[in-house]
Every structure is written in structure tokens, then in C-alpha cells.
Design a protein around this motif. Structure first.
Motif, PDB file in Angstrom:
ATOM      1  N   ARG A 260       0.845  -1.198   0.000  1.00 42.15           N
ATOM      2  CA  ARG A 260       0.000   0.000   0.000  1.00 42.15           C
ATOM      3  C   ARG A 260       0.887   1.258   0.000  1.00 42.15           C
ATOM      4  O   ARG A 260       0.627   2.228  -0.691  1.00 42.15           O
ATOM      5  N   GLU A 261       1.994   1.169   0.780  1.00 40.81           N
ATOM      6  CA  GLU A 261       2.907   2.310   0.835  1.00 40.81           C
ATOM      7  C   GLU A 261       3.551   2.564  -0.536  1.00 40.81           C
ATOM      8  O   GLU A 261       3.664   3.711  -0.982  1.00 40.81           O
ATOM      9  N   ILE A 262       3.938   1.468  -1.196  1.00 39.82           N
ATOM     10  CA  ILE A 262       4.545   1.633  -2.533  1.00 39.82           C
ATOM     11  C   ILE A 262       3.518   2.236  -3.492  1.00 39.82           C
ATOM     12  O   ILE A 262       3.819   3.158  -4.249  1.00 39.82           O
ATOM     13  N   ALA A 263       2.273   1.707  -3.439  1.00 44.92           N
ATOM     14  CA  ALA A 263       1.227   2.225  -4.332  1.00 44.92           C
ATOM     15  C   ALA A 263       1.014   3.719  -4.095  1.00 44.92           C
ATOM     16  O   ALA A 263       0.857   4.501  -5.054  1.00 44.92           O
ATOM     17  N   ALA A 264       1.032   4.115  -2.817  1.00 50.42           N
ATOM     18  CA  ALA A 264       0.847   5.544  -2.506  1.00 50.42           C
ATOM     19  C   ALA A 264       2.008   6.345  -3.094  1.00 50.42           C
ATOM     20  O   ALA A 264       1.805   7.405  -3.698  1.00 50.42           O
ATOM     21  N   ASP A 265       3.219   5.823  -2.962  1.00 44.63           N
ATOM     22  CA  ASP A 265       4.412   6.525  -3.462  1.00 44.63           C
ATOM     23  C   ASP A 265       4.375   6.716  -4.974  1.00 44.63           C
ATOM     24  O   ASP A 265       4.798   7.743  -5.489  1.00 44.63           O
ATOM     25  N   ILE A 266       3.909   5.688  -5.685  1.00 36.71           N
ATOM     26  CA  ILE A 266       3.953   5.802  -7.156  1.00 36.71           C
ATOM     27  C   ILE A 266       2.629   6.320  -7.716  1.00 36.71           C
ATOM     28  O   ILE A 266       2.437   6.357  -8.930  1.00 36.71           O
ATOM     29  N   GLY A 267       1.710   6.676  -6.799  1.00 36.50           N
ATOM     30  CA  GLY A 267       0.477   7.356  -7.215  1.00 36.50           C
ATOM     31  C   GLY A 267      -0.611   6.458  -7.760  1.00 36.50           C
ATOM     32  O   GLY A 267      -1.475   6.922  -8.511  1.00 36.50           O
ATOM     33  N   THR A 268      -0.593   5.148  -7.417  1.00 39.05           N
ATOM     34  CA  THR A 268      -1.648   4.262  -7.935  1.00 39.05           C
ATOM     35  C   THR A 268      -2.612   3.795  -6.835  1.00 39.05           C
ATOM     36  O   THR A 268      -3.473   2.955  -7.086  1.00 39.05           O
ATOM     37  N   ALA A 269      -2.459   4.339  -5.639  1.00 38.84           N
ATOM     38  CA  ALA A 269      -3.238   3.822  -4.500  1.00 38.84           C
ATOM     39  C   ALA A 269      -4.743   3.998  -4.693  1.00 38.84           C
ATOM     40  O   ALA A 269      -5.533   3.261  -4.097  1.00 38.84           O
ATOM     41  N   VAL A 331       3.024  -2.620  -8.779  1.00 40.33           N
ATOM     42  CA  VAL A 331       4.210  -1.812  -9.103  1.00 40.33           C
ATOM     43  C   VAL A 331       4.396  -1.677 -10.606  1.00 40.33           C
ATOM     44  O   VAL A 331       4.922  -0.683 -11.095  1.00 40.33           O
ATOM     45  N   GLY A 332       3.971  -2.692 -11.341  1.00 45.89           N
ATOM     46  CA  GLY A 332       4.174  -2.656 -12.791  1.00 45.89           C
ATOM     47  C   GLY A 332       5.576  -3.122 -13.149  1.00 45.89           C
ATOM     48  O   GLY A 332       6.313  -3.648 -12.304  1.00 45.89           O
ATOM     49  N   GLN A 333       5.960  -2.901 -14.399  1.00 46.94           N
ATOM     50  CA  GLN A 333       7.210  -3.503 -14.895  1.00 46.94           C
ATOM     51  C   GLN A 333       8.470  -2.969 -14.209  1.00 46.94           C
ATOM     52  O   GLN A 333       9.520  -3.608 -14.232  1.00 46.94           O
ATOM     53  N   ASP A 334       8.381  -1.804 -13.558  1.00 45.94           N
ATOM     54  CA  ASP A 334       9.563  -1.252 -12.876  1.00 45.94           C
ATOM     55  C   ASP A 334      10.079  -2.178 -11.781  1.00 45.94           C
ATOM     56  O   ASP A 334      11.225  -2.068 -11.353  1.00 45.94           O
ATOM     57  N   ILE A 335       9.216  -3.096 -11.339  1.00 45.38           N
ATOM     58  CA  ILE A 335       9.646  -3.988 -10.266  1.00 45.38           C
ATOM     59  C   ILE A 335      10.841  -4.834 -10.696  1.00 45.38           C
ATOM     60  O   ILE A 335      11.669  -5.247  -9.881  1.00 45.38           O
ATOM     61  N   ALA A 336      10.956  -5.075 -12.004  1.00 43.15           N
ATOM     62  CA  ALA A 336      12.059  -5.905 -12.510  1.00 43.15           C
ATOM     63  C   ALA A 336      13.414  -5.209 -12.380  1.00 43.15           C
ATOM     64  O   ALA A 336      14.459  -5.842 -12.506  1.00 43.15           O
ATOM     65  N   LEU A 337      13.410  -3.901 -12.111  1.00 36.23           N
ATOM     66  CA  LEU A 337      14.679  -3.169 -12.044  1.00 36.23           C
ATOM     67  C   LEU A 337      15.457  -3.464 -10.758  1.00 36.23           C
ATOM     68  O   LEU A 337      16.651  -3.204 -10.681  1.00 36.23           O
ATOM     69  N   LEU A 338      14.771  -4.025  -9.769  1.00 40.05           N
ATOM     70  CA  LEU A 338      15.408  -4.349  -8.481  1.00 40.05           C
ATOM     71  C   LEU A 338      16.078  -3.128  -7.864  1.00 40.05           C
ATOM     72  O   LEU A 338      17.128  -3.231  -7.234  1.00 40.05           O
ATOM     73  N   THR A 339      15.497  -1.966  -8.098  1.00 41.71           N
ATOM     74  CA  THR A 339      16.053  -0.748  -7.486  1.00 41.71           C
ATOM     75  C   THR A 339      14.925   0.047  -6.838  1.00 41.71           C
ATOM     76  O   THR A 339      13.752  -0.246  -7.037  1.00 41.71           O
ATOM     77  N   GLY A 340      15.304   1.071  -6.092  1.00 42.66           N
ATOM     78  CA  GLY A 340      14.322   1.991  -5.529  1.00 42.66           C
ATOM     79  C   GLY A 340      13.474   1.350  -4.451  1.00 42.66           C
ATOM     80  O   GLY A 340      13.843   0.346  -3.854  1.00 42.66           O
ATOM     81  N   LYS A 341      12.305   1.965  -4.251  1.00 41.82           N
ATOM     82  CA  LYS A 341      11.462   1.591  -3.126  1.00 41.82           C
ATOM     83  C   LYS A 341      10.930   0.164  -3.213  1.00 41.82           C
ATOM     84  O   LYS A 341      10.619  -0.460  -2.203  1.00 41.82           O
ATOM     85  N   SER A 342      10.780  -0.344  -4.428  1.00 39.67           N
ATOM     86  CA  SER A 342      10.181  -1.669  -4.553  1.00 39.67           C
ATOM     87  C   SER A 342      11.227  -2.788  -4.571  1.00 39.67           C
ATOM     88  O   SER A 342      10.896  -3.950  -4.777  1.00 39.67           O
ATOM     89  N   ALA A 343      12.506  -2.423  -4.359  1.00 39.34           N
ATOM     90  CA  ALA A 343      13.568  -3.440  -4.475  1.00 39.34           C
ATOM     91  C   ALA A 343      13.357  -4.607  -3.522  1.00 39.34           C
ATOM     92  O   ALA A 343      13.553  -5.775  -3.880  1.00 39.34           O
TER      93      ALA A 343
END
Ligand SMILES: Cc1cc2nc3c(=O)[nH]c(=O)nc-3n(C[C@H](O)[C@H](O)[C@H](O)COP(=O)(O)OP(=O)(O)OC[C@H]3O[C@@H](n4cnc5c(N)ncnc54)[C@H](O)[C@@H]3O)c2cc1C
Length: 396
Positions: A260-269, A331-343
Motif C-alpha cells: 500500500r505504501e509503494i502504491a501511494a508513493d507511485i500514485g496508484t493507491a 508496481v508494474g514492470q519497474d519492479i524488474a529493475l530491483l532498485t528503488g522503493k520496490s527493491a
């Protein structure tokens, strides 16, 4: 001590000594060293917050399940560096408390609780994972004790463990479940070789462990000689409950709170699909936690968890796999980057299939639930239960 008082004590201590979850959950930077973990476990124990239900005479707190639940609820707001102790305190520890001798309890339980000694579990072998009873590592009797030779695999934490609970074959002339013994083995013995196995995350969470003429004394037996299968059942039951019947944790990177925190951060909550996923995840987490609580409370009231621990382990593993899919959608496809908040969530996604295998695969848990909870017919694999081990056709 009433549970509310204990909750306040735990909260006060953790607020002073532990890193809060808020804001840290998804940054992937929480990687405590072994030294930090040991120091933390020691101070946790000194504060009276480790081994909550374990007997006082062996360093525990002698409290009840209400206090465990209170602690878990409070602790889920913090990132605790207690990973290296999960196996010892969840599996060999409870098994020694149940089956060990007085000397074993006095010698091993206090340093396990204080974090001074770390334990691993040495069951699986290259040809004996699901079918642990086919294990081929052997021990022969000597004048001084027993001599162990063979190989284990997938041993989590062996690289930093001081002791292991090992299952070995001590009588090959009887059926495979009958001639097994569980020993305490010193992982610093010169005949023990630990080789790390690297996984998709780049970490090496588990190892191959080789035993070449490793001597253990007579008093290293946990339970009885050739009764290791019964000891293994006790330990696997504890393992399944440890893995599957924990509470909801706000610091779980694939948990409702973190996602939920990640969704809020990336604006999809506020996205309807994301909200549905999160609500569904919350409901599933709550149901699994409630089931764990029912099992624990029932056990305290004299209704042993038994094979229902497999249902808990299965539910926990299925939840992890479901949450992985949900995280990918959120998170969407950015999750594959293994970086940032969703790492951290991304790393957990890579680990989720492993959790569905560790402690017995989902298929094995389903077999156990089918046979021992629902009373369905036995798996045909059980047909050779009466053949002496040395007459079985096993791959080497
Ligand atoms: C992250 C992780 C940590 C682990 N840590 C430890 C540890 O610390 N100590 C330790 O001893 N072991 C550990 N293990 C090993 C784990 O217990 C085994 O991987 C597991 O029991 C499965 O055994 P296997 O890998 O040999 O697979 P196999 O037994 O070869 O199974 C392969 C596949 O066949 C299926 N299968 C097998 N038998 C049946 C059957 N009768 N019916 C239906 N399906 C079946 C399985 O479900 C699986 O999908 C760990 C594993 C993982 C992934």
C-alpha cells in the motif's frame, strides 16, 4: 505479567533499540551484519523479550501465547535483524525442549536464545528432499560415539552456524523410517565443509554441507537412537508452524502495508484495480494470521497442532505466491529493475517460490493434509515402508 503490560514493555524497548518500519520498508537497504544481528538478539534476550514461552530455567521468559501475540503485533512495526536465529529458535530449539536431555537443554538453549550460538537444520540431501526418510548420510558406532559421513544440501545459514540438528542413518538393515537418528553436530568440526549455493537474488542463503569422518559423542543424540524419524516429525511440525502460522507483519515487503505504501508513493493507491488487489491481500493475510492464532491457542488449550501445521505452511506459501502476483500488478514492470522503493518486494518475489518448497513443498503439504487431516488414502510412495533400507533401489 499481563499481556498489556508485556506489550508496553516490548513497545518501549523496541522504540529505543530497533529500526522502525515506517519509511524504510521498501528501500531495500536494511541489510544488518551478523555482528549487528548477534548484538541485537543478545540485548533483546537481556531485556526479557526472547524465548517468551520457553521455560525460565533455560533462559526463557516462562510466559504464554498472549504475550507472544502481543510481542508479534508490536514488533511488526519494526525491522528486526533476527533472521540468523529463526531456524534455531523455530526448529531445533523447540525440538530439544521437547525431546532433549536435561544436559542438552541447559547447555544449548540459553546461548541459542542470547544469539551467542546459531543453529541450522541438516535434513535434506541430494536424493532425499521431499522423501527425507530416504537419506543416505550415515553414522557408525565407534568407541567414543558416532562417526558421520555423507552430504546434506539446501542447509540455510550453515555458513554461520555453530551447531546443526542432523538426521543420519544409523541402521540400514531396517525399513527406512526406522533406522534414522537425530544428532547435535558441531559445525566447527574439521570434517565439516560448507559450500554456499547462490540463488537468483545473488545471495547464498543456503549451502551444501559435506561430512567427512565427523565424530559426535554419545550424548549428542536428540531423542533415542534409531528413533530419529519421530524427532524429525517434531521438528518439521515446528518448522511448518514457524513458517506458516506467523502473524501479519507490517514489515513484510510483500505484505499489505508495504505494498500500500509503494502504491501511494507511485500514485496508484486510488486506482480501482490496485485497491481491489490490496483489499484482497489484506483479507488473505488476516485469514492466515487468524488460522495461526487458532492453532496456537488450541495448542495451549491441549489440542496439539499436529498435521494442521501443514495447512498453515501451505496457506503461508500460497499467500506469498499470491502477494507476488499482486505486487507485480501494483508496481508494474519497474519492479524488474530491483532498485528503488520496490527493491525489497522484488527480492521477495524471487524468494516466494523457494518458500513454497522450503520446509516441504506445497504438494507434500497437500499430501499430508489429505492423509492425516482429511483421512484420504495414502500416497502410493509409502508402499515400500516395510522394505529394509539396504534392499531399496536408491540413486547414489
Ligand atoms: C529456501 C529454502 C531453504 C531450505 N532450507 C533448508 C534447511 O535449512 N535444511 C534442510 O534440510 N532443507 C532445507 N531446504 C530443502 C527443502 O526442505 C527441500 O527443498 C524440499 O523438502 C523439497 O525437496 P527437493 O528439493 O529434494 O525436491 P524433490 O523432493 O525432488 O521434489 C521435486 C518436486 O516433486 C514434487 N514431489 C516430490 N514428491 C512428491 C509426492 N510424493 N507427491 C507429489 N509431489 C511430489 C515436489 O513437490 C517438487 O515439486 C530448503 C529449501 C529451500 C527452497
Amino acid at each position: 505479567m499481563p499481556a498489556d503490560e508485556f506489550r508496553t514493555k516490548a513497545l518501549t524497548w523496541l522504540t529505543e533499540h530497533a529500526r522502525p518500519f515506517a519509511g524504510e520498508s521498501a528501500d531495500g537497504n536494511f541489510a544488518p551484519s551478523l555482528k549487528e544481528s548477534k548484538a541485537f538478539q543478545k540485548s533483546l534476550w537481556e531485556a526479557g523479550l526472547a524465548g517468551i514461552t520457553w521455560p525460565k530455567e533455560y533462559g526463557g521468559q516462562g510466559l504464554g501465547e498472549d504475550e507472544v501475540i502481543a510481542f508479534n503485533e508490536v514488533a511488526s512495526d519494526f525491522l528486526l535483524p533476527t533472521g540468523p536465529f529463526v531456524i534455531g529458535l523455530g526448529m531445533p530449539g523447540p525440538t530439544i525442549l521437547e525431546l532433549g536431555t536435561e544436559e542438552q537443554k541447559k547447555r544449548h538453549i540459553p546461548p541459542m536464545l542470547s544469539g551467542d550460538e546459531i543453529w541450522c537444520q541438516l535434513f535434506s540431501e541430494p536424493n532425499g528432499g521431499s522423501d527425507v526418510a530416504s537419506l543416505q548420510t550415515s553414522a557408525v558406532r565407534t568407541e567414543m560415539g558416532w562417526l558421520i559421513n555423507g552430504q546434506k544440501v539446501w542447509t540455510s545459514g550453515a555458513q554461520f552456524s555453530d551447531f546443526g540438528a542432523i538426521l543420519v542413518r544409523t541402521d540400514p538393515t531396517v525399513p527406512r523410517h526406522s533406522g534414522i537418528t537425530m544428532f547435535i553436530v558441531d559445525m566447527h568440526h574439521p570434517g565439516v565443509t560448507v559450500r554456499p549455493l547462490v540463488v537468483a537474488t545473488g545471495d547464498a542463503p543456503f549451502n551444501e554441507v559435506y561430512f567427512d569422518d565427523v565424530e559426535v559423542p554419545l550424548d549428542a543424540v536428540i531423542g533415542e537412537v534409531n528413533q530419529g524419524w519421530a524427532a524429525a516429525v517434531v521438528m518439521l511440525r515446528n518448522e511448518r508452524v514457524t513458517i506458516g502460522a506467523g502473524g501479519r507483519s507490517r514489515s513484510n515487503p510483500l505484505g499489505y502495508d508495504a505494498l500500500r505504501e509503494i502504491a501511494a508513493d507511485i500514485g496508484t493507491a486510488d486506482d480501482t484495480g490496485v485497491r481491489r488487489r490490496l483489499a484482497n491481500l489484506y483479507a488473505r493475510e488476516t485469514a492466515v494470521a487468524a488460522f495461526g492464532r487458532v492453532l496456537h491457542e488450541g495448542a495451549l488449550a491441549g489440542n496439539p497442532i499436529g498435521a494442521r501445521g501443514s495447512a498453515a505452511k501451505l496457506a503461508g506459501a500460497e499467500l506469498g505466491l499470491w502477494a507476488s502476483d499482486a505486487a507485480e500488478d501494483i508496481v508494474g514492470q519497474d519492479i524488474a529493475l530491483l532498485t528503488g522503493k520496490s527493491a525489497k518486494a522484488a527480492r521477495m518475489i524471487l524468494r516466494a517460490p523457494g518458500s513454497a518448497t522450503a520446509g516441504g513443498s506445497n504438494e507434500i503439504q497437500r499430501n499430508i493434509v489429505a492423509e492425516r487431516v482429511l483421512g484420504l488414502p495414502k500416497d502410493p510412495g509409502a508402499a515400500d515402508r516395510k522394505t529394509p533400507f539396504n534392499q531399496l533401489k536408491l540413486s547414489k
